[in-house]
Design a protein around this motif. Structure first.
Motif, PDB file in Angstrom:
ATOM      1  N   THR A  23       0.823  -1.209   0.000  1.00  0.00           N
ATOM      2  CA  THR A  23       0.000   0.000   0.000  1.00  0.00           C
ATOM      3  C   THR A  23       0.856   1.258   0.000  1.00  0.00           C
ATOM      4  O   THR A  23       0.574   2.218  -0.732  1.00  0.00           O
ATOM      5  N   TRP A  40      -5.962   8.560  -0.302  1.00  0.00           N
ATOM      6  CA  TRP A  40      -6.598   7.360  -0.860  1.00  0.00           C
ATOM      7  C   TRP A  40      -6.095   6.089  -0.195  1.00  0.00           C
ATOM      8  O   TRP A  40      -6.473   4.990  -0.597  1.00  0.00           O
ATOM      9  N   TYR A  41      -5.239   6.211   0.782  1.00  0.00           N
ATOM     10  CA  TYR A  41      -4.598   5.056   1.420  1.00  0.00           C
ATOM     11  C   TYR A  41      -5.601   3.970   1.836  1.00  0.00           C
ATOM     12  O   TYR A  41      -5.394   2.785   1.531  1.00  0.00           O
ATOM     13  N   PRO A  42      -6.704   4.318   2.521  1.00  0.00           N
ATOM     14  CA  PRO A  42      -7.663   3.266   2.915  1.00  0.00           C
ATOM     15  C   PRO A  42      -8.278   2.546   1.717  1.00  0.00           C
ATOM     16  O   PRO A  42      -8.530   1.334   1.780  1.00  0.00           O
ATOM     17  N   TYR A  43      -8.502   3.280   0.628  1.00  0.00           N
ATOM     18  CA  TYR A  43      -9.095   2.659  -0.556  1.00  0.00           C
ATOM     19  C   TYR A  43      -8.105   1.708  -1.229  1.00  0.00           C
ATOM     20  O   TYR A  43      -8.506   0.678  -1.784  1.00  0.00           O
ATOM     21  N   ILE A  45      -5.930  -0.080   0.359  1.00  0.00           N
ATOM     22  CA  ILE A  45      -5.940  -1.298   1.170  1.00  0.00           C
ATOM     23  C   ILE A  45      -7.130  -2.182   0.796  1.00  0.00           C
ATOM     24  O   ILE A  45      -7.004  -3.408   0.674  1.00  0.00           O
ATOM     25  N   VAL A  46      -8.284  -1.556   0.593  1.00  0.00           N
ATOM     26  CA  VAL A  46      -9.479  -2.324   0.219  1.00  0.00           C
ATOM     27  C   VAL A  46      -9.282  -2.989  -1.144  1.00  0.00           C
ATOM     28  O   VAL A  46      -9.626  -4.170  -1.334  1.00  0.00           O
ATOM     29  N   THR A 239      -5.736  -8.066   6.441  1.00  0.00           N
ATOM     30  CA  THR A 239      -5.878  -6.694   5.954  1.00  0.00           C
ATOM     31  C   THR A 239      -6.318  -5.760   7.079  1.00  0.00           C
ATOM     32  O   THR A 239      -5.906  -4.596   7.130  1.00  0.00           O
ATOM     33  N   ALA A 243      -4.510  -2.395   8.180  1.00  0.00           N
ATOM     34  CA  ALA A 243      -5.202  -1.105   8.265  1.00  0.00           C
ATOM     35  C   ALA A 243      -5.014  -0.475   9.641  1.00  0.00           C
ATOM     36  O   ALA A 243      -4.880   0.746   9.769  1.00  0.00           O
ATOM     37  N   SER A 244      -4.982  -1.308  10.673  1.00  0.00           N
ATOM     38  CA  SER A 244      -4.782  -0.794  12.031  1.00  0.00           C
ATOM     39  C   SER A 244      -3.374  -0.235  12.211  1.00  0.00           C
ATOM     40  O   SER A 244      -3.170   0.725  12.958  1.00  0.00           O
ATOM     41  N   GLY A 246      -1.632   1.232   9.930  1.00  0.00           N
ATOM     42  CA  GLY A 246      -1.479   2.493   9.207  1.00  0.00           C
ATOM     43  C   GLY A 246      -0.158   2.570   8.477  1.00  0.00           C
ATOM     44  O   GLY A 246       0.265   1.621   7.820  1.00  0.00           O
TER      45      GLY A 246
END
Length: 300
Positions: A23, A40-43, A45-46, A239, A243-244, A246
Motif C-alpha cells: 500500500t 486514498w490510502y484506505p481505498y 488497502i481495500v 488486511t 489497516a490498524s 497504518g
C-alpha cells in the motif's frame, strides 16, 4: 498446539506487513501523479484486499511456483535499480555529516528487524523434506548457501543505503528513491508485485495448518465452500491488521520480529532442545547454558 498457533499468528501478522508495504509503495508511486493520493490510502488497502482474496484461493503449492518466479524476477529488478541509485549518489556523501553509530536503545529494534528479515521458520522444514539428498545442512549445504546470499544482500542494502541517505533513511529504502524518475517508479511497481506474490506464498503456510486442523469436522461436500470462506476471512483479518497499523511499517516489523519470530525462531527451539537432551548433558554442559542464554535473549 502452541507451535502451530504461534506459526499461524506469525504468518498472519507478517503478511500484514506485506499489505502495508504494498500500500505504501503504491501510494508513493501515485502521489507523484496525483497530489491527493495520500488520502486514498484506505481505498488502496481495500483494493489490495479484494485482489488478495481472489488470488489466495489457489490451494495447491505447485500452482504457486510461477508466481514465485515472477516475485523473484521483479525483486531482482528492484534490488538492481535500488543499488544503482545508492551507489550513484554515494560519492556525494560526506562521512563527517553521517552518524556512524547509534545509542544502545536502538539495539532491540535492530534485532527485531533482523529476525523478521531472515526468519523462514515455516518454510525451512518443508524445503528440507523435499530434498532428494540430505544436503540441507552442512558444507556447502542449501541452508548455508541461502543464508550467505541473504545476509550479504541485506547487509549491502542496509549498510550502503544508510551511508547514502543517513538519518533520512526510511523504513523501506525504496521510499528514498526519487518518485519523479522512471527507474524509481519501476522499482515501486516491481517491489509491489514481488511482495504481492510473496504474500500468496506465505499465506499458504497458515492456511494449510488451519485447514488440516478443521477439515475433519466439516462434511466433505462442504469442503470447497469452507475453504473459500476460510481463505476470504483470513485475508480480511490480515488486511484489518494492516489497516490498524497504518503507515507504521517499521513498528509492525519490530512487533513481528520481537514477539512472534523470536518466539518461534529462538525460544521454542532452545526450549525443546533442553527438554529433549538435558538428561544427557548434565548441569555443566555448555549447550545447556547456551540455550538458556538464547531463551533469555528471545524474551528481552
Amino acid at each position: 498446539n502452541f507451535v502451530e498457533i504461534a506459526l499461524v499468528l506469525t504468518y498472519f501478522v507478517g503478511n500484514a506487513v506485506y499489505v502495508v508495504f504494498i500500500t505504501e509503495s503504491i501510494t508513493k508511486l501515485l502521489a507523484f501523479f496525483y497530489k491527493d493520493a495520500e488520502s486514498w490510502y484506505p481505498y488502496f488497502i481495500v483494493c489490495i484486499m479484494v485482489l488478495l482474496i481472489l488470488c489466495c484461493q489457489i490451494r495447491e503449492l505447485k500452482h504457486l511456483v510461477p508466481f514465485s518466479f515472477i516475485a523473484n524476477t521483479t525483486m531482482i529488478i528492484a534490488f538492481g535499480i535500488t543499488l544503482y541509485y545508492i551507489f550513484y549518489g554515494i560519492k556525494e556523501v560526506k562521512l563527517s555529516d553521517t552518524k556512524l553509530a547509534n545509542d544502545i536503545s536502538g539495539i532491540p529494534s535492530f534485532f527485531a528487524t533482523v529476525i523478521f528479515a531472515m526468519e523462514g521458520i515455516g518454510t525451512i522444514m518443508p524445503v528440507e523434506n523435499s530434498l532428494t539428498k540430505s544436503q540441507f545442512i552442512g558444507c556447502p549445504g542449501v541452508l548455508n548457501i541461502a543464508m550467505i546470499m541473504v545476509v550479504s544482500l541485506y547487509t549491502s542494502i542496509g549498510f550502503f543505503g544508510y551511508l547514502r541517505y543517513g538519518d533520512g533513511t526510511e523504513a523501506t529504502i525504496t521510499k528514498n528513491l526519487p518518485s519523479e524518475e522512471i527507474p524509481a517508479q519501476v522499482v515501486q511497481v516491481s517491489i509491489s508485485l514481488a511482495v504481492f506474490f510473496t504474500f500468496m506464498l506465505q499465506f499458504y503456510v497458515p492456511i494449510d495448518i488451519t485447514w488440516r486442523r478443521i477439515k475433519d469436522r466439516i462434511p466433505e461436500k462442504r469442503h470447497n465452500i469452507s475453504q473459500i470462506l476460510l481463505r476470504t476471512g483470513a485475508v480480511i483479518f490480515v488486511t484489518g491488521i494492516a489497516a490498524s497499523a497504518g503507515h507504521h511499517l517499521d513498528a509492525l516489523i519490530d512487533l513481528v520480529g520481537a514477539i512472534f519470530l523470536s518466539t518461534l525462531g529462538l525460544l521454542v527451539p532452545a526450549f525443546i532442545d533442553i527438554i529433549m537432551n538435558w538428561r544427557n548433558w548434565g548441569l555443566l554442559n555448555w549447550i545447556l547454558y547456551k540455550n538458556i542464554l538464547i531463551m533469555g535473549i528471545s524474551l528481552k
